[in-house]
Design a protein around this motif. Structure first.
Motif, short mmCIF file in Angstrom:
data_model
loop_
_atom_site.label_atom_id
_atom_site.label_comp_id
_atom_site.label_asym_id
_atom_site.label_seq_id
_atom_site.Cartn_x
_atom_site.Cartn_y
_atom_site.Cartn_z
N ASP A 1 -22.58 37.36 -10.63
CA ASP A 1 -23.05 36.09 -10.09
C ASP A 1 -23.81 35.25 -11.11
O ASP A 1 -24.42 34.24 -10.76
CB ASP A 1 -23.92 36.30 -8.84
N ILE B 1 -22.26 27.62 -20.23
CA ILE B 1 -23.57 28.28 -20.31
C ILE B 1 -23.46 29.60 -21.06
O ILE B 1 -24.27 29.92 -21.92
CB ILE B 1 -24.15 28.52 -18.90
N SER C 1 -21.51 18.10 -9.26
CA SER C 1 -21.44 19.26 -10.15
C SER C 1 -21.23 20.54 -9.36
O SER C 1 -21.87 20.78 -8.34
CB SER C 1 -22.74 19.36 -10.95
N VAL C 2 -20.28 21.36 -9.85
CA VAL C 2 -19.96 22.65 -9.21
C VAL C 2 -20.27 23.76 -10.20
O VAL C 2 -19.95 23.65 -11.39
CB VAL C 2 -18.48 22.70 -8.78
N GLU C 3 -20.90 24.82 -9.73
CA GLU C 3 -21.23 25.94 -10.61
C GLU C 3 -20.07 26.93 -10.69
O GLU C 3 -19.45 27.26 -9.69
CB GLU C 3 -22.49 26.66 -10.11
N VAL C 4 -19.81 27.41 -11.89
CA VAL C 4 -18.80 28.47 -12.11
C VAL C 4 -19.57 29.75 -12.39
O VAL C 4 -20.30 29.84 -13.39
CB VAL C 4 -17.88 28.13 -13.29
N ARG C 5 -19.43 30.73 -11.51
CA ARG C 5 -20.23 31.95 -11.63
C ARG C 5 -19.33 33.18 -11.81
O ARG C 5 -18.13 33.14 -11.55
CB ARG C 5 -21.12 32.14 -10.40
N LEU D 1 -24.44 32.46 -14.00
CA LEU D 1 -23.85 31.13 -14.20
C LEU D 1 -23.08 31.11 -15.52
O LEU D 1 -23.63 31.41 -16.58
CB LEU D 1 -24.95 30.07 -14.21
N THR E 1 -20.64 24.74 -15.80
CA THR E 1 -20.68 23.73 -14.74
C THR E 1 -19.39 22.93 -14.78
O THR E 1 -18.75 22.78 -15.83
CB THR E 1 -21.88 22.79 -14.91
N GLU F 1 -20.70 21.79 -18.95
CA GLU F 1 -21.38 22.59 -19.96
C GLU F 1 -21.00 24.06 -19.82
O GLU F 1 -20.93 24.60 -18.72
CB GLU F 1 -22.90 22.44 -19.81
N ASN G 1 -17.64 19.28 -13.31
CA ASN G 1 -17.82 17.97 -12.66
C ASN G 1 -16.62 17.73 -11.77
O ASN G 1 -15.53 17.40 -12.24
CB ASN G 1 -17.94 16.87 -13.71
#
Length: 498
Positions: free
Chosen positions: A70, A60, A2-6, A72, A75, A58, A77
């Motif tokens: 910054d 957020i 999982s990679v976070e998109v901020r 979130l 997410t 997902e 995949n």
């Protein structure tokens, strides 16, 4: 994985944004750098690219949510159902050249933050032309920079989807190329119109510089009249400019003037659509006048000492640093010196706050064939004369060639504009928002001056400081200009920090 998109960096003094639009929904496959959503701030619109290829998990922050820097957003995949990076098009029924090869879409490249559309300015190739990989196909104009579009593959240009003058968004298709075996099959089509090909290559099997083709198209210059100085006779932009500036033959005596009429006047007019850059210049200048309480104060400076110092050390300076010693480094240093004493000239208004900058990002206004641009020299307050001159030379060359990125034109805290290079004796420069000050330089002209009771001839220059009277008082503006004058008339003050 999982990679976070901020939320990315939004810019100076911007702390929050609103989620405007999601271009993808959970479960969609995305490619790396593909646009996921768009954020809106009180200054710009920011597009958020995918940090990796994979599947959107997902979301957020929903559309309409307010988010900070910054925060979130979603997410991702990584690697699951990743979208392929190259986009392929199905062969078209009316394009037999692609029947034995593979069709590749030519897409609008990444235009940068807050840029959502562009105008197709010039096609360097026509349908049926063979192209090499990375060869320039066309040039796009945005409201900030010009973007050249290279060919993603070798082959034949079988279809131009977006014609010259068309406005395209950041995800639009520009053309289709038949690659592989289809390229050879389509090659004869390119030979069907040798006269048209000669128009862009000067009658030689050599591809001219794209910037030269664009300038010739804009100015109506015949390629056959231009002598190319590039490799194998390739026509460069400088060759076109040299041809345009060459003295023309003396025209025959004009016919006697006739009484003008509305019909005859209309036939002699030319209507040209404003470029995106020119539209933005017009809009920003008018916004500056409408927003800031702009006022200009004037002074004059005796350039004797600066000119003497420059003449004394210019050869040594060039030998050691590899760049010529010009006047702009002296003015940049003098302005930095004055900004330390009058920091409000280096500040900006953000809502009901005044933001003081403890650094100087110096904007140097430059005129280009496309319009006025302002490349920014970052941290000019910590640079030497040589570093400043090198930066000015490099940024100026990139500006003239239309190669400046948006990042290179953002974040300036103060601007210097030199109208003197065009012969201007006096002017009132317009602020470059959100900055609160801009210094106008002008032509150096010998004038009689009273010095110690004697009339002597001195090289004088008028200086103009336009400032935002909302945060800069008259006293501060006059003090700033006097400090610049003192530093230039006695450059030793810069060494002694006086």
């Amino acid at each position: 994985m999982s990679v976070e998109v901020r939320v990315p960096t939004l810019g100076e003094s911007v702390t929050e944004a609103t989620v405007a639009t999601w271009f993808k929904k959970p479960g969609d496959a995305v490619a790396v750098d593909e646009m996921l959503c768009e954020l809106e701030t009180d200054k710009v619109t920011v597009e958020v690219p995918a940090p990796a290829a994979g599947t959107l998990g997902e979301i957020i922050a929903q559309e309409g949510d307010t988010v900070g820097v910054d925060a979130l957003l979603a997410t991702l995949n990584e690697g699951e159902g990743a979208a392929p990076a190259p986009k392929k098009a199905e062969p078209k029924a009316d394009a037999p050249a692609a029947s034995s090869g593979e069709s590749v879409d030519v897409m609008v490249p990444t235009l940068g933050e807050s840029v959502t559309e562009a105008t197709v300015a010039t096609w360097f190739k026509k349908e049926g032309d063979t192209v090499a990989q990375d060869e320039m196909l066309c040039e796009l104009e945005t409201d900030k920079v010009s973007v050249e579009v290279p060919s993603p593959a070798a082959g034949t240009l079988v279809s131009i989807v977006a014609k010259e003058g068309a406005t395209v968004d950041a995800t639009a298709k520009l053309a289709v190329i038949a690659s592989g075996a289809g390229a050879a099959a389509a090659a004869p089509a390119a030979e069907a119109a040798p006269a048209a090909a000669a128009a862009t290559s000067g009658g030689k099997d050599i591809e001219n510089a794209p910037s030269a083709n664009k300038l010739m198209a804009e100015k109506g210059v015949d390629a056959a009249s231009v002598t190319g100085t590039g490799k194998d006779g390739r026509i460069m932009k400088e060759d076109v400019l040299r041809t345009m500036n060459a003295p023309a033959a003396q025209p025959a005596a004009a016919a006697a003037p006739r009484a003008p009429s509305s019909d005859s006047d209309a036939s002699r007019e030319e209507r040209v659509k404003m470029t995106k850059l020119r539209q933005t210049i017009a809009r920003r200048l008018k916004e500056s006048q409408n927003t800031a309480a702009m006022l200009t104060t004037y002074n004059e400076v005796d350039m004797t000492e600066v000119m003497g110092l420059r003449n004394e050390y210019k050869d040594l300076f060039l030998k050691k640093h590899g760049v010529k010693l010009g006047f702009m480094s002296f003015f940049t240093k003098a302005c930095v010196h004055a900004l330390r004493e009058v920091p409000e000239v280096n500040a900006e208004i953000d809502g009901t706050d005044v933001v003081y900058k403890n650094f100087v990002h110096m904007g140097i206004a430059a005129g280009t064939p496309q319009g006025l641009v302002v490349p920014v020299i970052r941290d000019a307050d910590s640079m030497s004369f040589a570093d400043i001159e090198k930066a000015i030379a490099e940024k100026g060359a990139r500006a003239r060639d239309g190669k400046l990125s948006m990042a290179e034109m953002q974040g300036g805290t103060f601007t210097i504009s030199n109208g003197g290079v065009y012969g201007s004796l006096m002017s009132s420069p317009i602020l470059n928002p959100p900055q609160s000050g801009i210094l106008g330089m002008h032509k150096i002209q010998d004038r009689p001056m009273a010095i110690n009771g004697q009339v002597v001839i001195r090289p004088m220059m008028y200086l103009a400081l336009s400032y935002d009277h909302r945060i800069v008082d008259g006293k501060g503006a006059v003090t700033f200009l006097v400090r610049v004058k003192e530093a230039l008339e006695d450059p030793r003050r810069l060494l002694m920090d006086l």
